[in-house]
Motif scaffolding. Structure first.
Motif, PDB file in Angstrom:
ATOM      1  N   GLY A   1      39.626  56.266  42.602  1.00 40.93           N
ATOM      2  CA  GLY A   1      40.863  56.223  41.825  1.00 40.93           C
ATOM      3  C   GLY A   1      41.178  54.820  41.326  1.00 40.93           C
ATOM      4  N   VAL A   2      41.021  53.838  42.213  1.00 42.56           N
ATOM      5  CA  VAL A   2      41.280  52.450  41.811  1.00 42.56           C
ATOM      6  C   VAL A   2      40.202  51.994  40.829  1.00 42.56           C
ATOM      7  N   LEU A   3      38.972  52.391  41.103  1.00 40.39           N
ATOM      8  CA  LEU A   3      37.861  52.004  40.208  1.00 40.39           C
ATOM      9  C   LEU A   3      38.142  52.470  38.774  1.00 40.39           C
ATOM     10  N   PHE A   4      38.639  53.706  38.651  1.00 40.16           N
ATOM     11  CA  PHE A   4      38.871  54.251  37.308  1.00 40.16           C
ATOM     12  C   PHE A   4      40.151  53.710  36.683  1.00 40.16           C
ATOM     13  N   SER A   5      41.008  53.141  37.506  1.00 42.86           N
ATOM     14  CA  SER A   5      42.273  52.614  36.975  1.00 42.86           C
ATOM     15  C   SER A   5      42.104  51.213  36.391  1.00 42.86           C
ATOM     16  N   VAL A   6      41.177  50.462  36.972  1.00 44.40           N
ATOM     17  CA  VAL A   6      41.043  49.055  36.586  1.00 44.40           C
ATOM     18  C   VAL A   6      39.840  48.925  35.663  1.00 44.40           C
ATOM     19  N   ASN A   7      40.101  48.648  34.405  1.00 45.97           N
ATOM     20  CA  ASN A   7      39.023  48.686  33.408  1.00 45.97           C
ATOM     21  C   ASN A   7      38.769  47.364  32.698  1.00 45.97           C
ATOM     22  N   ASP A   8      39.498  46.322  33.110  1.00 44.67           N
ATOM     23  CA  ASP A   8      39.292  45.058  32.417  1.00 44.67           C
ATOM     24  C   ASP A   8      38.456  44.080  33.230  1.00 44.67           C
ATOM     25  N   ARG A   9      37.904  44.556  34.358  1.00 49.73           N
ATOM     26  CA  ARG A   9      37.107  43.671  35.205  1.00 49.73           C
ATOM     27  C   ARG A   9      36.272  44.543  36.148  1.00 49.73           C
ATOM     28  N   LYS A  10      35.327  43.900  36.814  1.00 49.94           N
ATOM     29  CA  LYS A  10      34.560  44.625  37.828  1.00 49.94           C
ATOM     30  C   LYS A  10      35.324  44.551  39.146  1.00 49.94           C
ATOM     31  N   MET A  11      35.661  45.706  39.702  1.00 53.51           N
ATOM     32  CA  MET A  11      36.315  45.738  41.008  1.00 53.51           C
ATOM     33  C   MET A  11      35.263  45.605  42.090  1.00 53.51           C
ATOM     34  N   HIS A  12      35.622  44.900  43.128  1.00 52.44           N
ATOM     35  CA  HIS A  12      34.769  44.819  44.313  1.00 52.44           C
ATOM     36  C   HIS A  12      35.445  45.596  45.432  1.00 52.44           C
ATOM     37  N   PHE A  13      34.647  46.052  46.367  1.00 54.86           N
ATOM     38  CA  PHE A  13      35.178  46.925  47.415  1.00 54.86           C
ATOM     39  C   PHE A  13      34.649  46.528  48.780  1.00 54.86           C
ATOM     40  N   ILE A  14      35.440  46.861  49.788  1.00 59.98           N
ATOM     41  CA  ILE A  14      34.954  46.798  51.168  1.00 59.98           C
ATOM     42  C   ILE A  14      35.063  48.211  51.721  1.00 59.98           C
ATOM     43  N   ALA A  15      33.956  48.717  52.235  1.00 59.36           N
ATOM     44  CA  ALA A  15      33.912  50.107  52.694  1.00 59.36           C
ATOM     45  C   ALA A  15      33.304  50.177  54.094  1.00 59.36           C
TER      46      ALA A  15
ATOM     47  N   ASN B   1      38.809  66.416  38.986  1.00 57.36           N
ATOM     48  CA  ASN B   1      40.271  66.352  38.925  1.00 57.36           C
ATOM     49  C   ASN B   1      40.773  67.082  37.696  1.00 57.36           C
ATOM     50  N   LYS B   2      41.992  67.580  37.795  1.00 50.86           N
ATOM     51  CA  LYS B   2      42.607  68.223  36.635  1.00 50.86           C
ATOM     52  C   LYS B   2      43.326  67.162  35.801  1.00 50.86           C
ATOM     53  N   HIS B   3      44.195  66.404  36.476  1.00 45.59           N
ATOM     54  CA  HIS B   3      44.878  65.306  35.803  1.00 45.59           C
ATOM     55  C   HIS B   3      44.743  64.055  36.660  1.00 45.59           C
ATOM     56  N   PHE B   4      44.628  62.922  35.996  1.00 46.53           N
ATOM     57  CA  PHE B   4      44.564  61.639  36.693  1.00 46.53           C
ATOM     58  C   PHE B   4      45.641  60.742  36.105  1.00 46.53           C
ATOM     59  N   TYR B   5      46.529  60.251  36.978  1.00 49.84           N
ATOM     60  CA  TYR B   5      47.621  59.401  36.519  1.00 49.84           C
ATOM     61  C   TYR B   5      47.451  58.015  37.122  1.00 49.84           C
ATOM     62  N   CYS B   6      47.715  57.028  36.313  1.00 48.81           N
ATOM     63  CA  CYS B   6      47.637  55.650  36.804  1.00 48.81           C
ATOM     64  C   CYS B   6      48.851  54.908  36.271  1.00 48.81           C
ATOM     65  N   PHE B   7      49.547  54.228  37.182  1.00 45.65           N
ATOM     66  CA  PHE B   7      50.751  53.518  36.776  1.00 45.65           C
ATOM     67  C   PHE B   7      50.700  52.058  37.214  1.00 45.65           C
ATOM     68  N   ASP B   8      51.235  51.229  36.351  1.00 43.84           N
ATOM     69  CA  ASP B   8      51.490  49.820  36.668  1.00 43.84           C
ATOM     70  C   ASP B   8      50.236  49.005  36.951  1.00 43.84           C
ATOM     71  N   VAL B   9      49.110  49.420  36.367  1.00 46.35           N
ATOM     72  CA  VAL B   9      47.899  48.614  36.549  1.00 46.35           C
ATOM     73  C   VAL B   9      48.079  47.246  35.877  1.00 46.35           C
ATOM     74  N   GLU B  10      49.016  47.181  34.899  1.00 50.35           N
ATOM     75  CA  GLU B  10      49.245  45.898  34.213  1.00 50.35           C
ATOM     76  C   GLU B  10      49.870  44.861  35.156  1.00 50.35           C
ATOM     77  N   ASN B  11      50.346  45.314  36.315  1.00 51.00           N
ATOM     78  CA  ASN B  11      50.891  44.376  37.297  1.00 51.00           C
ATOM     79  C   ASN B  11      49.802  43.570  38.005  1.00 51.00           C
ATOM     80  N   LEU B  12      48.563  44.046  37.889  1.00 53.69           N
ATOM     81  CA  LEU B  12      47.467  43.304  38.523  1.00 53.69           C
ATOM     82  C   LEU B  12      47.396  41.903  37.937  1.00 53.69           C
TER      83      LEU B  12
END
Lengths: 434, 76
Positions: A59-73, A26-37
């Motif tokens: 994108g979500v993985l890199f946005s959320v840095n205060d916990r381990k994210m879990h995923f369903i794929a 990526n060239k730029h990565f923007y993340c907004f309002d993750v504090e709303n989690l």
């Protein structure tokens, strides 16, 4: 609730992926309002629109840095290789089986995923899933499976409706789904508590799930670029990406070169086009004429300089030759595999996944093995330069592609200028400004 | 048979029977995903005695087409 311990290895692997994806791809990565989690410890299902396969989840993985994210794929990702399956499970990913892909018989396996997810929620974890159950191939919000709402309510039910469970809508957006060095955005919405529906769920569970789903979908629709007019999708998408969309953004006070503002401008444009019930015959003819000659709209407003680009490419050719390794295998091997898929939305996934997991580490190893016997520790300099060389090589090939596009524009583009001006003038009249 | 099926679907999926019109789209009316597809198949089996597969049902777009399918299955 105790915070989930995240191992050092997990953090290191995440950091590595972040470096490769946000540093190189990526060239730029923007993340907004993750504090709303909601804070860790509060059960939270993050739900998002889904177009760009793996990259949406990253994108979500890199946005959320205060916990381990879990995923369903998607479950077929777990069949790529047994090692990869182990990796996914270790990374906190669970499989979702779909009737169209794994067949009806496999649907029963979803019970395990549901059970584990519900327990994860009870334990206060945050889980990302994509209710569309598959990626779309355009900026469009499709049908939502209610399974995520079911998991949220059943988690609450298992705690005697004591726990408050949240659903967090989010969206993702890209300057381009294909190629690399694009911009990416993740935006989180406002968490929706399902608690107000607990009583309704006890007697009318489907109604409760539907009502929650409606709110969630409305919020995601408001966050993302959602072009619902599928009959005219290509024309609308062309308009927003063309000089017309750029001018519209500037006219409305948005910076078209800054993805977060361009997204808002595009949403406004799409809404206005729908409101005015725009027609697109001229735009369709223009778009098809441009496609037939492989021309790019941006050249009409920013005059191409194919001779200058050719000269630049020639001057930088020595460095481009140095950069062939490992840039060429880094980009061309994944694209070779991606082109074999019928669905071109896999491009980004193949690029990021193959590069991160295979090509980048292998290229470092091979570089060291080949060069160390001859130049010793100096080979480490080459290794350190590999990321920059990969990026440089991409841009060098862009110079070549753009030079070719510039020559094509000189040959065919000017003839289409009046057609373009007429089409844009017509659209401005429809939208009520000139 | 269809007269027994309609109220059963309406009750299970918490919709009005009037929503199950012949031209109404099944997926959107019932929010039919893979899990609820299994529930729909179970109701059809219970009410009609035929055993459709989820694969059969998931490609049927409207209730009219569903009733035609059931009718066809019942009459061989």
């Amino acid at each position: 609730m105790e915070k989930e311990k995240v191992s050092l290895i997990h953090k290191a692997v995440k950091g590595y992926f972040r470096f490769v994806v946000n540093g190189i791809y990526n060239k730029h990565f923007y993340c907004f309002d993750v504090e709303n989690l909601p804070p860790e410890g509060v059960p939270c299902l993050v739900v998002s629109d889904h177009q760009n396969c793996l990259n949406d989840a990253l994108g979500v993985l890199f946005s959320v840095n205060d916990r381990k994210m879990h995923f369903i794929a998607r479950a077929d990702a777990f069949d790529i290789h047994p090692l990869f399956r182990k990796f996914l499970l270790w990374a906190g990913v669970l499989p979702a089986y779909r009737i169209d892909h794994e067949g009806e018989e496999a649907l029963g396996n979803n019970q395990d995923t549901f059970r584990i997810t519900e327990q994860n929620l009870i334990d206060g974890r945050s889980i990302l899933l994509f209710p569309e159950a598959g990626h779309q191939t355009r900026h469009w919000l499709g049908f939502f499976s209610l399974n995520y709402a079911k998991m949220a309510f059943e988690c609450a039910e298992k705690t005697g409706f004591e726990k408050e469970v949240f659903i967090m809508p989010s969206c993702n957006h890209y300057t381009d789904y294909h190629g690399m060095r694009n911009d990416m955005l993740i935006r989180f919405g406002t968490p929706i508590s399902v608690k107000p529906w607990y009583e309704l769920f006890k007697t009318k569970p489907r109604t409760a799930m539907r009502e929650v789903n409606k709110l969630v979908k409305e919020q995601i629709h408001s966050l993302m670029l959602d072009i619902q007019d599928l009959d005219n999708y290509d024309e609308i998408d062309y308009l927003r990406q063309s000089g017309f969309g750029r001018e519209f953004a500037l006219k409305n006070g948005y910076n078209p070169d800054y993805l977060p503002e361009k997204l808002e401008a595009d949403k406004k444009l799409v809404a206005l086009l729908a409101e005015k019930k725009a027609t697109y015959e001229e735009v369709k003819q223009l778009r098809e004429a441009l496609a037939a000659h492989k021309l790019q709209d941006r050249h009409f407003d920013r005059r191409p300089r194919p001779l200058l680009l050719s000269l630049l490419a020639l001057l930088l050719l020595p460095l481009a030759i140095v950069g062939v390794w490992p840039a060429l295998p880094a980009w061309f091997i994944p694209m070779h595999f991606a082109k074999r898929m019928e669905d071109n939305m896999w491009d980004g996934t193949f690029l990021t996944a193959m590069f991160s997991l295979v090509i980048f580490p292998l290229s470092i190893l091979i570089t060291l093995l080949v060069e160390w016997p001859f130049i010793g520790a100096w080979s480490l300099l080459h290794v350190a330069a590999i990321p920059a060389l990969c990026v440089f090589e991409w841009y060098w090939f862009s110079f070549v592609r753009n030079a070719a596009a510039g020559f094509r524009f000189r040959r065919y583009g000017e003839k289409l200028r009046s057609m373009r001006e007429s089409a844009f003038r017509h659209m401005k009249q429809i939208l009520g400004y000139e | 048979m269809i007269d027994a099926l309609r109220p059963a679907i309406a009750e299970e999926f918490e919709v009005e029977e009037a929503d199950l019109a012949l031209d109404a789209r099944i997926k959107e009316t019932l929010d039919l995903d893979s899990l609820s597809l299994v529930d729909l198949v179970a109701i059809i089996e219970q009410c009609t005695g035929i055993k459709p597969t989820g694969t059969d049902i998931k490609d049927i777009l409207t209730f009219g087409a569903l009733y035609d399918y059931i009718w066809g299955r019942c009459n061989g």
